[in-house]
Structure formats: structure tokens, C-alpha cells
Design an enzyme around this catalytic site. Structure first.
Site, mmCIF file in Angstrom:
data_model
loop_
_atom_site.group_PDB
_atom_site.id
_atom_site.type_symbol
_atom_site.label_atom_id
_atom_site.label_comp_id
_atom_site.label_asym_id
_atom_site.label_seq_id
_atom_site.Cartn_x
_atom_site.Cartn_y
_atom_site.Cartn_z
ATOM 1 N N GLY A 7 -53.296 46.476 -73.965
ATOM 2 C CA GLY A 7 -54.117 46.925 -72.825
ATOM 3 C C GLY A 7 -53.486 48.139 -72.174
ATOM 4 O O GLY A 7 -52.418 48.054 -71.562
ATOM 5 N N THR A 87 -59.393 40.949 -66.761
ATOM 6 C CA THR A 87 -59.843 39.571 -66.527
ATOM 7 C C THR A 87 -60.964 39.626 -65.484
ATOM 8 O O THR A 87 -60.827 39.106 -64.389
ATOM 9 C CB THR A 87 -58.687 38.684 -66.012
ATOM 10 O OG1 THR A 87 -58.001 39.387 -64.944
ATOM 11 C CG2 THR A 87 -57.698 38.363 -67.087
ATOM 12 N N SER A 126 -51.664 40.269 -66.997
ATOM 13 C CA SER A 126 -52.992 40.193 -66.377
ATOM 14 C C SER A 126 -52.986 39.132 -65.285
ATOM 15 O O SER A 126 -52.190 38.192 -65.323
ATOM 16 C CB SER A 126 -54.043 39.777 -67.411
ATOM 17 O OG SER A 126 -54.122 40.706 -68.463
ATOM 18 N N ASN A 220 -53.041 38.394 -53.199
ATOM 19 C CA ASN A 220 -54.238 39.222 -53.016
ATOM 20 C C ASN A 220 -55.179 38.614 -51.985
ATOM 21 O O ASN A 220 -55.793 39.333 -51.190
ATOM 22 C CB ASN A 220 -54.961 39.433 -54.351
ATOM 23 C CG ASN A 220 -54.384 40.612 -55.115
ATOM 24 O OD1 ASN A 220 -53.558 41.362 -54.568
ATOM 25 N ND2 ASN A 220 -54.789 40.792 -56.344
ATOM 26 N N ALA A 221 -55.289 37.287 -51.977
ATOM 27 C CA ALA A 221 -56.175 36.634 -51.005
ATOM 28 C C ALA A 221 -55.684 36.881 -49.576
ATOM 29 O O ALA A 221 -56.477 37.167 -48.672
ATOM 30 C CB ALA A 221 -56.245 35.129 -51.296
ATOM 31 N N LEU A 223 -53.813 39.424 -48.502
ATOM 32 C CA LEU A 223 -53.997 40.834 -48.144
ATOM 33 C C LEU A 223 -55.460 41.102 -47.790
ATOM 34 O O LEU A 223 -55.761 41.731 -46.772
ATOM 35 C CB LEU A 223 -53.560 41.734 -49.307
ATOM 36 C CG LEU A 223 -52.054 41.767 -49.588
ATOM 37 C CD1 LEU A 223 -51.767 42.450 -50.926
ATOM 38 C CD2 LEU A 223 -51.312 42.488 -48.463
ATOM 39 N N CYS A 272 -59.466 44.224 -57.859
ATOM 40 C CA CYS A 272 -58.688 42.987 -57.736
ATOM 41 C C CYS A 272 -59.135 42.048 -56.623
ATOM 42 O O CYS A 272 -59.335 40.857 -56.871
ATOM 43 C CB CYS A 272 -57.219 43.323 -57.538
ATOM 44 S SG CYS A 272 -56.511 44.083 -59.001
ATOM 45 N N PHE A 334 -62.417 53.845 -54.597
ATOM 46 C CA PHE A 334 -62.309 52.686 -53.685
ATOM 47 C C PHE A 334 -61.201 52.870 -52.652
ATOM 48 O O PHE A 334 -61.139 52.157 -51.657
ATOM 49 C CB PHE A 334 -62.143 51.378 -54.460
ATOM 50 C CG PHE A 334 -60.749 51.074 -54.955
ATOM 51 C CD1 PHE A 334 -60.275 51.610 -56.139
ATOM 52 C CD2 PHE A 334 -59.918 50.236 -54.235
ATOM 53 C CE1 PHE A 334 -59.004 51.325 -56.593
ATOM 54 C CE2 PHE A 334 -58.628 49.946 -54.682
ATOM 55 C CZ PHE A 334 -58.176 50.496 -55.866
ATOM 56 N N LYS A 335 -60.316 53.857 -52.871
ATOM 57 C CA LYS A 335 -59.305 54.259 -51.892
ATOM 58 C C LYS A 335 -58.835 55.647 -52.289
ATOM 59 O O LYS A 335 -59.209 56.131 -53.366
ATOM 60 C CB LYS A 335 -58.141 53.263 -51.828
ATOM 61 C CG LYS A 335 -57.375 53.142 -53.143
ATOM 62 C CD LYS A 335 -56.312 52.066 -53.132
ATOM 63 C CE LYS A 335 -55.075 52.469 -52.373
ATOM 64 N NZ LYS A 335 -53.911 51.601 -52.677
#
Ligand code: NAD
Ligand code: UDX
Length: 454
Positions: A7, A87, A126, A220-221, A223, A272, A334-335
Site C-alpha cells: 500500500g 480500510t 492500517s 481518533n474518536a 480527537l 479517518c 479537507f484541511k
């Protein structure tokens, strides 16, 4: 030591480039199924835009960093194989719209088992659901030749796009999860020794496999949750006359809260946050925890609401109709500092405005035309009468009723706003979805300015 990475995307490319850069004695080969991506990695025009990445690749490529389509060869020769394939959220069948699609990870495991002629350490790079290592091991061991051993490790990546090179050079921590058996511990130590070439040992955390897998989703959740929290407060600020940036600054000074990830915006995007939150929600439901699932679902719901709130505010402010009006959208990534548009808030805002019959004039310094069309209408047709992709911000603003800031590119702060104002239909509106512009200066020029949470 030889490393292979399956990848060559936003994670595989930069991560492996950094390992090769920092460890000249390790040979790193990154493989992908897409020949055009490998060609781009071998060219001067890398497929990923990241500040500082060109320099890192230039030093290592051809020395001990290679990009190739020959997956079999790279797998066969490697001691350590990173799996860094996508993913994405599943779009079909059971768990559609929520669960992670594991097809690329499983395919990689099957390719490894088929090509391997010696024992390997297989590293999940991943982001995957908890307990994926178990399935990976099963697939690997069911398809392998006798005498070959696979040790599976979890080594989630915490880099953020736009700052990937800095994040990889000097990470807050590196996380390695593995089995608590003697072989598992040996495999962990082998991978730790690679990172220890440039990262202090006490920044390299080791855990069991499941903790490592879950920590990535939870990081990630958390943040994303901070952004939805401050975005929910932005609406309250607008209703009460408070200023969300002042509130964020004031609460962020509390060392227990901290100042990072409190920037109110048009909504978080990226490949993400939403995907990993959806995956967490799905896992919680799967394990019979509907209250926990609902709690985290709320973070996604607020984000969707924030994006819709921004587009509907544009339509309402422009006298309840944008039909036939030109809206200049500045920014599509996105940023800032990335060419990635996955799940960008600009896509959702753009689609809402198209639905309302607006004409969009879009400018982004790093995102190409085809990608903008693909994201908005699913195809690369520049025949669409409602979308114009512009060469610069001034072209976008020409004849526009409103200017909407969707990405916080630094260059947008220093535009000649008097020139822009002169080109626009009056009253000229600015909708600052990132709160980056000098609003009092814009008002002095004559703009009607609307910001987030003010
Ligand atoms: P990406 O889509 O940019 O790259 C994935 C690459 O894998 C693609 O180029 C694809 O062609 C290739 N691929 C798929 N199957 C393959 C196979 N069998 N053999 C060889 N190549 C194959 O994705 P990404 O953004 O690099 O993300 C990869 C993983 O890292 C995801 O799980 C993601 O959640 C996670 N992650 C991403 C970020 C980020 O900022 N993008 C950060 C941390 C973690
Ligand atoms: C994120 C995580 O930060 C990173 O650790 C993980 O490995 C991958 O996911 P990324 O999505 O690349 O990284 O960028 P990030 O900086 O987290 O920004 C995500 C989105 O949130 C962007 O749309 C950004 O504009 C938005 N954001 C971020 C805010 O709206 N406010 C903030 O305060 C911070």
C-alpha cells in the site's frame, strides 16, 4: 534487514520514506496494485503532497527506498511486512455505511501467505477493527507452507496529513502491540529496534494486540469528539453573542483541557475520523453496548449538522435563494497543506449548494480539477454548468454573490480583498468556515461577514 510495505498511499508512502531516511541500513520496498501510483512515487511529482516529503524521498529513494509493483518479490525478500492498505467504510452488505471494509487487508494476507518462503513479521499499519489480528493470523496460517511462521503485530499510525513529515520525525509516541508469548515479544522487539533508530525508547509504547488496535480507534474518536464539542458550542455562541474562539482559548488554558483540537470549523473531514467513529459505533453495537454506540454516534451527528448548518446559512443569508447565484468556494481539501479531499466538508457544502441550484466557482491551490468534479458529481465531466474550477481566487470571485472559505490555506489570509470586493455582486457576502480572515477589515471594505460561532 528488509522491509516491504503493501500500500503506497497517504500512510504507506510517507511512513516508509521516513523509515528508509532514518535507517540507511534497512532496505524498504513499497508496493501497490496501481502502477500509476508507483510511477508517481518514482517521479518528481509525488502522488501525495506533504510539506517536506520531497526532500525525505529524494535522499532515500534509490539508496534504500524503492517503489515497485512486483509485490511477490518484495514480500518474498522481506523480514517485516507492513500492511498499509485502505480500510474504508463498507458500502455493501452487512454493516454497510458503518463497518470497516476488510477486503484489502484480507487480500494482502493471502498474497503474503502465497508468496512467503520464510518466516515473517506481519505488521498491521492500517486502522482496523479490534481483533483483526486474530483473523489475519488465521488466514496466514491456513494458507502457508510448512515450517513458515508469521508473527502478527499491530502498529497503528498516528500521523496527521499536512504535518505527516514532522509527525513521523518526532511522534508523540509509537505504539506496538503484540502477543505476550516469547515469540511475540521477540517480534515486538524487532520492530521497536527499527523505530529506536530515531525515536527515544520511552516514546515507544508496547501493549497487547487488542489494546493497540483499540487505542487507534479511540484516539481518533477523542480527537473528533473535541471538534464536535466545540462546534456544538459554536451554535450556542452565535445565539448568545459569545465568540467561540475566545471561549476555546479560555477553556484551553485549563491544562486539564488543553488548547489543541478546539478550533471550531465548518466540520471535520478526512479519511479517518468519520470512518473510525462509524467503525467504533459498529463495534459497540456488535458487542451489545448500544448506549456507548449512541454516545459516539452523537459526534458524527453533530459534524453532519455543522456542515449542513453552514450551507443552509449561506442560502438563508442570500435572501433565501442561491438559485443561479455564483458562490466562490475557496478551498476544497479537507484541511490545509494536503491535496487529500476525502470526506472534506467542502464536498457536502458544495453538494447542498448545487442542490439549491447555485453555481459554484471553486479554487484550491493543491486539488486538481478532475478530483473536484469526481467528489461533487461522481465523474470527471467539466460539462457541468453548475461547477467551474478556477485558476485563482480572483477568477472565482469574479461576479460572485458570496465567498465561502472551506479550507484554512494560509494564502487565503493575504488576498487582496478590496480587489475581490470590487469584482463581486453587492451586497457581497463572506462566509468564513474556518475563522481565518480579518473580519473587521472585511467589514470596513464593505463585506457582510458571517463566521462560525461569532
Ligand atoms: P490510501 O487509499 O491512500 O492507500 C492505500 C493503498 O493501498 C492504495 O494505493 C491501494 O491501491 C493500495 N492497495 C490496496 N490493496 C492492495 C494490495 N493488495 N496490494 C498492494 N497495494 C494495495 O489509504 P491511506 O490513507 O494510506 O490509509 C491506509 C490505512 O491507514 C487505512 O487503514 C487508514 O485508516 C489508516 N490511516 C490513515 C491515515 C491518514 O491520514 N490517511 C492516518 C492514520 C492511519
Ligand atoms: C487524523 C488524526 O489527527 C491523526 O492522528 C490520525 O492518524 C489520522 O486522522 P487527519 O485527519 O489527517 O488526522 O487530520 P487532522 O489534523 O486530525 O484534521 C481532521 C479534520 O478535523 C480536518 O478537517 C481539520 O480541518 C478538522 N479540525 C482539526 C478542526 O475542524 N478543528 C481542529 O481543531 C482540528
Amino acid at each position: 534487514m528488509k522491509i516491504c510495505c503493501i500500500g503506497a498511499g497517504y500512510v504507506g508512502g510517507p511512513t516508509m520514506a521516513m523509515i528508509a531516511y532514518k535507517c540507511p541500513e534497512v532496505t524498504v520496498t513499497v508496493v501497490d496494485v496501481l502502477p500509476e501510483k508507483i510511477d508517481a512515487w518514482n517521479s518528481d511529482d509525488l502522488p501525495v503532497f506533504e510539506p517536506g516529503l520531497d526532500e525525505v524521498v529524494k535522499v532515500a529513494r534509490g539508496r534504500n527506498l524503492f517503489f515497485s509493483t512486483d509485490r511477490k518479490k518484495a514480500i518474498k525478500e522481506a523480514d517485516i511486512i507492513f500492511v498499509s492498505v485502505g480500510t474504508p467504510t463498507k458500502s455493501y452488505g452487512a454493516g454497510a455505511g458503518r463497518a470497516a471494509d476488510m477486503v484489502y487487508v484480507e487480500n494482502s494476507a493471502r498474497e503474503i501467505a502465497e508468496a512467503a518462503e520464510s518466516s515473517k513479521i506481519v505488521v498491521e499499519k492500517s486502522t482496523i477493527p479490534v481483533r483483526t489480528a486474530e483473523s489475519l493470523k488465521t488466514v496466514l496460517h491456513a494458507n502457508t507452507k510448512p515450517g513458515i511462521r508469521f508473527d502478527v503485530l499491530s502498529n497503528p499510525e498516528f500521523l496527521a496529513e499536512g504535518t505527516a513529515v514532522e509527525d513521523l520525525k518526532d511522534p508523540d509516541r509509537v505504539l506496538v502491540g503484540g502477543e505476550e508469548t516469547p515469540e511475540g515479544k521477540k517480534a515486538i522487539e524487532t520492530l521497536v529496534s527499527v523505530y529506536a533508530n530515531w525515536i527515544p525508547r520511552d516514546s515507544i509504547i508496547t501493549t497487547n494486540l487488542w489494546s493497540s488496535e483499540l487505542s487507534k480507534l479511540v484516539a481518533n474518536a477523542f480527537l473528533a469528539q473535541r471538534i464536535s464539542s466545540i462546534n456544538s458550542i459554536s451554535a450556542l455562541c452565535e445565539a448568545t453573542g459569545a465568540n467561540v474562539d475566545q471561549v476555546a482559548f479560555a477553556i484551553g488554558k485549563d491544562s486539564r483541557i488543553g488548547s489543541k483540537f478546539l478550533k471550531s470549523s465548518v466540520g471535520f473531514g478526512g479519511s479517518c475520523f468519520q470512518k473510525d467513529l462509524l467503525n467504533l459505533v459498529y463495534l459497540c453495537e456488535h458487542f451489545g453496548l448500544p448506549e456507548v454506540a449512541q454516545y459516539w454516534q452523537g459526534v458524527i451527528d453533530i459534524n453532519d449538522w455543522q456542515k449542513r448548518r453552514f450551507s443552509s446559512n449561506i442560502a438563508t443569508s442570500l435572501f433565501n435563494t442561491v438559485n443561479g447565484k455564483r458562490i466562490a468556494m475557496l478551498g476544497f481539501a479537507f484541511k490545509k497543506d494536503t491535496n487529500d479531499t476525502r470526506e472534506s466538508a467542502a464536498i457536502y457544502v458544495g453538494r447542498d449548494l448545487i442542490e439549491e441550484q447555485a453555481n459554484l466557482a471553486i479554487y484550491d491551490p493543491k486539488v486538481n480539477k478532475g478530483q473536484i468534479y469526481r467528489e461533487l458529481i461522481g465523474e470527471e465531466s467539466d460539462q457541468n454548468q453548475q461547477i467551474e474550477v478556477c485558476e485563482d481566487p480572483y477568477q472565482a470571485a469574479q461576479g460572485a454573490h458570496a465567498l465561502a472559505i472551506l479550507t484554512e490555506w494560509d494564502a487565503f489570509r493575504d488576498l487582496d480583498f478590496q480587489r475581490i470586493f470590487d469584482q463581486m455582486v453587492k451586497p457581497a457576502f463572506v462566509f468564513d468556515g474556518r475563522n481565518i480572515l480579518d473580519h473587521s477589515k472585511l467589514r470596513e471594505i464593505g463585506f457582510t461577514v458571517q463566521a462560525i460561532g461569532r
